[in-house]
Design an enzyme around this catalytic site. Structure first.
Site, PDB file in Angstrom:
ATOM      1  N   LYS A   1       2.335  -3.707   7.283  1.00  0.00           N
ATOM      2  CA  LYS A   1       2.545  -3.807   5.825  1.00  0.00           C
ATOM      3  C   LYS A   1       3.845  -3.486   5.283  1.00  0.00           C
ATOM      4  O   LYS A   1       4.535  -4.327   4.485  1.00  0.00           O
ATOM      5  CB  LYS A   1       1.630  -2.851   4.871  1.00  0.00           C
TER       6      LYS A   1
ATOM      7  N   TYR B   1      -1.370  -0.762  11.097  1.00  0.00           N
ATOM      8  CA  TYR B   1      -1.678  -1.227   9.693  1.00  0.00           C
ATOM      9  C   TYR B   1      -0.501  -0.908   8.849  1.00  0.00           C
ATOM     10  O   TYR B   1       0.227  -1.868   8.233  1.00  0.00           O
ATOM     11  CB  TYR B   1      -2.959  -0.570   9.076  1.00  0.00           C
TER      12      TYR B   1
ATOM     13  N   THR C   1       0.823  -1.202   0.284  1.00  0.00           N
ATOM     14  CA  THR C   1      -0.002   0.034   0.172  1.00  0.00           C
ATOM     15  C   THR C   1       0.798   1.427  -0.076  1.00  0.00           C
ATOM     16  O   THR C   1       2.120   1.253   0.322  1.00  0.00           O
ATOM     17  CB  THR C   1      -1.092  -0.021   1.258  1.00  0.00           C
ATOM     18  N   ASP C   2       0.341   2.216  -0.711  1.00  0.00           N
ATOM     19  CA  ASP C   2       1.048   3.704  -0.565  1.00  0.00           C
ATOM     20  C   ASP C   2       0.926   4.175   1.004  1.00  0.00           C
ATOM     21  O   ASP C   2       1.798   5.039   1.119  1.00  0.00           O
ATOM     22  CB  ASP C   2       0.462   4.668  -1.437  1.00  0.00           C
ATOM     23  N   GLU C   3       0.431   3.433   1.882  1.00  0.00           N
ATOM     24  CA  GLU C   3       0.563   4.133   3.188  1.00  0.00           C
ATOM     25  C   GLU C   3       1.646   3.674   3.874  1.00  0.00           C
ATOM     26  O   GLU C   3       1.912   4.375   5.085  1.00  0.00           O
ATOM     27  CB  GLU C   3      -0.580   3.489   3.863  1.00  0.00           C
TER      28      GLU C   3
HETATM   29  P1  NAD Z   1      -9.947  -6.965   2.619  1.00  0.00           P
HETATM   30  O1  NAD Z   1      -9.731  -6.781   3.824  1.00  0.00           O
HETATM   31  O2  NAD Z   1     -11.392  -6.620   1.678  1.00  0.00           O
HETATM   32  O3  NAD Z   1      -9.656  -8.662   2.071  1.00  0.00           O
HETATM   33  C1  NAD Z   1      -8.625  -9.286   2.892  1.00  0.00           C
HETATM   34  C2  NAD Z   1      -8.695 -10.594   2.400  1.00  0.00           C
HETATM   35  O4  NAD Z   1      -7.810 -11.323   3.026  1.00  0.00           O
HETATM   36  C3  NAD Z   1      -9.885 -11.270   3.088  1.00  0.00           C
HETATM   37  O5  NAD Z   1     -10.710 -12.163   2.310  1.00  0.00           O
HETATM   38  C4  NAD Z   1      -9.620 -12.046   4.410  1.00  0.00           C
HETATM   39  O6  NAD Z   1     -10.543 -13.268   4.657  1.00  0.00           O
HETATM   40  C5  NAD Z   1      -8.400 -12.425   4.014  1.00  0.00           C
HETATM   41  N1  NAD Z   1      -7.344 -12.808   5.116  1.00  0.00           N
HETATM   42  C6  NAD Z   1      -7.371 -11.996   6.193  1.00  0.00           C
HETATM   43  N2  NAD Z   1      -6.135 -12.630   7.041  1.00  0.00           N
HETATM   44  C7  NAD Z   1      -6.059 -13.871   6.427  1.00  0.00           C
HETATM   45  C8  NAD Z   1      -5.068 -14.903   6.624  1.00  0.00           C
HETATM   46  N3  NAD Z   1      -4.235 -14.350   7.777  1.00  0.00           N
HETATM   47  N4  NAD Z   1      -4.827 -15.790   5.758  1.00  0.00           N
HETATM   48  C9  NAD Z   1      -5.676 -15.850   4.719  1.00  0.00           C
HETATM   49  N5  NAD Z   1      -6.500 -14.954   4.224  1.00  0.00           N
HETATM   50  C10 NAD Z   1      -6.653 -14.078   5.120  1.00  0.00           C
HETATM   51  O7  NAD Z   1      -8.800  -6.127   1.830  1.00  0.00           O
HETATM   52  P2  NAD Z   1      -8.774  -5.312   0.384  1.00  0.00           P
HETATM   53  O8  NAD Z   1      -9.082  -4.134   0.608  1.00  0.00           O
HETATM   54  O9  NAD Z   1      -9.249  -6.310  -0.602  1.00  0.00           O
HETATM   55  O10 NAD Z   1      -7.035  -5.193   0.433  1.00  0.00           O
HETATM   56  C11 NAD Z   1      -6.432  -6.603  -0.270  1.00  0.00           C
HETATM   57  C12 NAD Z   1      -4.921  -6.157  -0.261  1.00  0.00           C
HETATM   58  O11 NAD Z   1      -4.496  -4.987  -0.898  1.00  0.00           O
HETATM   59  C13 NAD Z   1      -4.297  -5.820   1.297  1.00  0.00           C
HETATM   60  O12 NAD Z   1      -3.024  -6.639   1.229  1.00  0.00           O
HETATM   61  C14 NAD Z   1      -4.239  -4.483   1.502  1.00  0.00           C
HETATM   62  O13 NAD Z   1      -3.081  -4.056   2.351  1.00  0.00           O
HETATM   63  C15 NAD Z   1      -3.937  -4.117  -0.114  1.00  0.00           C
HETATM   64  N6  NAD Z   1      -4.323  -2.814  -0.218  1.00  0.00           N
HETATM   65  C16 NAD Z   1      -5.462  -2.112  -0.159  1.00  0.00           C
HETATM   66  C17 NAD Z   1      -5.992  -1.016  -0.204  1.00  0.00           C
HETATM   67  C18 NAD Z   1      -7.389  -0.600  -0.149  1.00  0.00           C
HETATM   68  O14 NAD Z   1      -7.826   0.608  -0.303  1.00  0.00           O
HETATM   69  N7  NAD Z   1      -8.383  -1.406   0.114  1.00  0.00           N
HETATM   70  C19 NAD Z   1      -5.042  -0.259  -1.066  1.00  0.00           C
HETATM   71  C20 NAD Z   1      -3.720  -0.684  -1.398  1.00  0.00           C
HETATM   72  C21 NAD Z   1      -3.492  -1.787  -0.896  1.00  0.00           C
HETATM   73  P1  TYD Z   2     -10.299   4.493   4.882  1.00  0.00           P
HETATM   74  O1  TYD Z   2     -11.095   4.186   3.760  1.00  0.00           O
HETATM   75  O2  TYD Z   2     -10.168   3.979   6.130  1.00  0.00           O
HETATM   76  O3  TYD Z   2      -8.885   4.323   4.135  1.00  0.00           O
HETATM   77  P2  TYD Z   2      -7.249   4.652   4.861  1.00  0.00           P
HETATM   78  O4  TYD Z   2      -7.452   5.092   6.026  1.00  0.00           O
HETATM   79  O5  TYD Z   2      -6.611   3.503   4.524  1.00  0.00           O
HETATM   80  O6  TYD Z   2      -6.928   6.003   3.890  1.00  0.00           O
HETATM   81  O7  TYD Z   2     -10.425   6.226   4.891  1.00  0.00           O
HETATM   82  C1  TYD Z   2     -10.054   6.779   3.891  1.00  0.00           C
HETATM   83  C2  TYD Z   2     -10.154   8.437   4.764  1.00  0.00           C
HETATM   84  O8  TYD Z   2     -11.525   8.734   5.066  1.00  0.00           O
HETATM   85  C3  TYD Z   2      -9.231   8.510   5.701  1.00  0.00           C
HETATM   86  O9  TYD Z   2      -8.508  10.065   5.727  1.00  0.00           O
HETATM   87  C4  TYD Z   2     -10.183   8.572   6.828  1.00  0.00           C
HETATM   88  C5  TYD Z   2     -11.284   8.983   6.529  1.00  0.00           C
HETATM   89  N1  TYD Z   2     -12.626   8.244   6.965  1.00  0.00           N
HETATM   90  C6  TYD Z   2     -13.339   9.335   7.830  1.00  0.00           C
HETATM   91  O10 TYD Z   2     -13.263  10.660   7.651  1.00  0.00           O
HETATM   92  N2  TYD Z   2     -14.466   8.597   8.288  1.00  0.00           N
HETATM   93  C7  TYD Z   2     -14.701   7.386   8.250  1.00  0.00           C
HETATM   94  O11 TYD Z   2     -15.956   6.751   8.789  1.00  0.00           O
HETATM   95  C8  TYD Z   2     -13.817   6.412   7.572  1.00  0.00           C
HETATM   96  C9  TYD Z   2     -14.014   4.843   7.780  1.00  0.00           C
HETATM   97  C10 TYD Z   2     -12.686   7.158   7.255  1.00  0.00           C
END
Ligand code: NAD
Ligand code: TYD
Length: 339
Positions: free
Chosen positions: A150, A146, A122-124
């Site tokens: 990562k 988090y 992630t970019d975080e």
């Molecule tokens: P999500 O939370 O929707 O899904 C995570 C999945 O991983 C779920 O299906 C869960 O059951 C599975 N999981 C969790 N722990 C596990 C374990 N110990 N063993 C096997 N499976 C397990 O997440 P997402 O939003 O789809 O993100 C997927 C990936 O992308 C993550 O690695 C996250 O860090 C990365 N990512 C997410 C975002 C975003 O904005 N959502 C952005 C950049 C990177």
């Molecule tokens: P989020 O979707 O949790 O992603 P991330 O924290 O990984 O960037 O949050 C996106 C942005 O929105 C972040 O600045 C936190 C803010 N946020 C709120 O203001 N209210 C909310 O209820 C949530 C879940 C997030």
């Protein structure tokens, strides 16, 4: 090739499975623990495909991972605890899955002939970035449990490349949105709460900036890196759509025809990163392009939640969701620390 998609029952992972089945002749084995965020409904469209198989398992379980990795050519690891607010409430599971789980996968990959190991990050991991864009060589300064977990996973991946020659790749995607996103992240929280005419919570002043990436573009970016990336390298995948949270939430309310009076400013997230922004030039040089304009992708997403109430109402009715929602939103003052 046969690809092991860890975390394939989640939001981005399930979209990646669709991408692979639609765009290649590859086979997919999903390996997923089915935590609160894992949902087999996300994969039901592929259940009958001869190129798809599901295994329930934990990436931190050495034996289960060893069995799942038999006969696999490439591993793509989406599996993670993925939500910042949950990491503030309960960091332990983030270390177990995002750090130790990555180690278990790498150890298994080391003992087998895996030709590609792609870690989805992630970019975080860059930490708070304001007024500039991070590139792949920028320092990592994660600030939440988090993002720190990562970053830990990524460091192990890089170490296994250098030390053992594993052909690893890392992607750093920006904030992703689209259908099937668990309603704990900002966009689906806003859409689903507003649909029920409930207050929409904005942390602090709402002027924090995120770079929004449509899920299909995130998946095509991961696919481009998997096939054309150079082992040992890291690639940013950015949406190129910088918006403040407030701007974004107002747009969503407008799309839903709901009043902006639903917006409720609540105490800020501790350690809240004010901004993220990444430079995706390296990935663009691999031939990746974004397919979806932001406005259209946001409309598609809003429409999906309007049309798929069953999906999100089932999720929101679970005890896990209700407990989390209550803990995260009912007493936010108690979370606030001075910075
Ligand atoms: P999500 O939370 O929707 O899904 C995570 C999945 O991983 C779920 O299906 C869960 O059951 C599975 N999981 C969790 N722990 C596990 C374990 N110990 N063993 C096997 N499976 C397990 O997440 P997402 O939003 O789809 O993100 C997927 C990936 O992308 C993550 O690695 C996250 O860090 C990365 N990512 C997410 C975002 C975003 O904005 N959502 C952005 C950049 C990177
Ligand atoms: P989020 O979707 O949790 O992603 P991330 O924290 O990984 O960037 O949050 C996106 C942005 O929105 C972040 O600045 C936190 C803010 N946020 C709120 O203001 N209210 C909310 O209820 C949530 C879940 C997030």
């Amino acid at each position: 090739m046969r690809i092991l998609v860890c975390g394939g029952a989640g939001f981005i992972g399930s979209s990646f499975v669709r991408h692979i089945l639609d765009h290649s002749a590859d086979e997919v084995v999903v390996f997923d623990k089915l935590t609160y965020a894992g949902n087999l409904d996300n994969l039901s469209a592929f259940a009958e495909s001869p190129r798809y198989r599901f295994i329930r398992g934990d990436i931190a379980d050495v034996e289960a991972v060893r069995v799942a990795m038999q006969g696999i050519d490439a591993v793509v690891n989406f599996a993670a605890e993925s939500h910042v607010d949950r990491s503030i409430l309960n960091p332990g599971s983030f270390i177990t899955t995002d750090v130790y789980g990555a180690y278990v996968l790498l150890e298994a990959a080391r003992s087998m002939s895996v030709t590609r190991f792609l870690q989805v990050s992630t970019d975080e991991v860059y930490g708070e970035v304001i007024g500039e864009s991070s590139h792949e060589g920028s320092p990592l300064r994660p600030r939440s449990p988090y993002s720190a977990s990562k970053a830990g996973g990524e460091h192990l991946v890089q170490a296994y490349h250098v030390t053992y020659g594993i052909p690893t790749l890392v992607t750093r995607g920006s904030n992703t949105f689209g259908p099937h996103q668990y309603p704990e992240k900002l966009i689906p929280v806003v859409i689903t709460e507003a649909l029920d005419d409930r207050p929409v919570p904005i942390y602090g002043d709402g002027l924090q900036i995120r770079d929004w990436l449509f899920v299909d573009d995130h998946c095509s970016g991961v696919d481009a890196v998997l096939r054309r990336g150079t082992p040992g390298e890291t690639y940013n995948i950015g949406g190129g759509n910088l918006h403040t949270n407030l701007e974004l939430v107002e747009r969503i309310l407008d799309l839903l025809g709901k009043s902006r009076a639903l917006i409720q400013h609540v105490p800020d997230r501790p350690g809240h990163d004010r901004g993220y922004s990444i430079d995706s030039a390296k990935l663009l040089r691999l031939g990746w392009t974004r397919d979806r304009a932001f406005d259209e992708a946001l409309e598609t997403t809003v429409k999906w939640y309007v049309d798929n109430e069953d999906w999100w109402r089932r999720v929101k009715a679970t005890q896990d969701y209700q407990t989390y929602f209550e803990r995260n939103y009912s007493d936010r003052e108690s979370l606030t620390v001075s910075r």
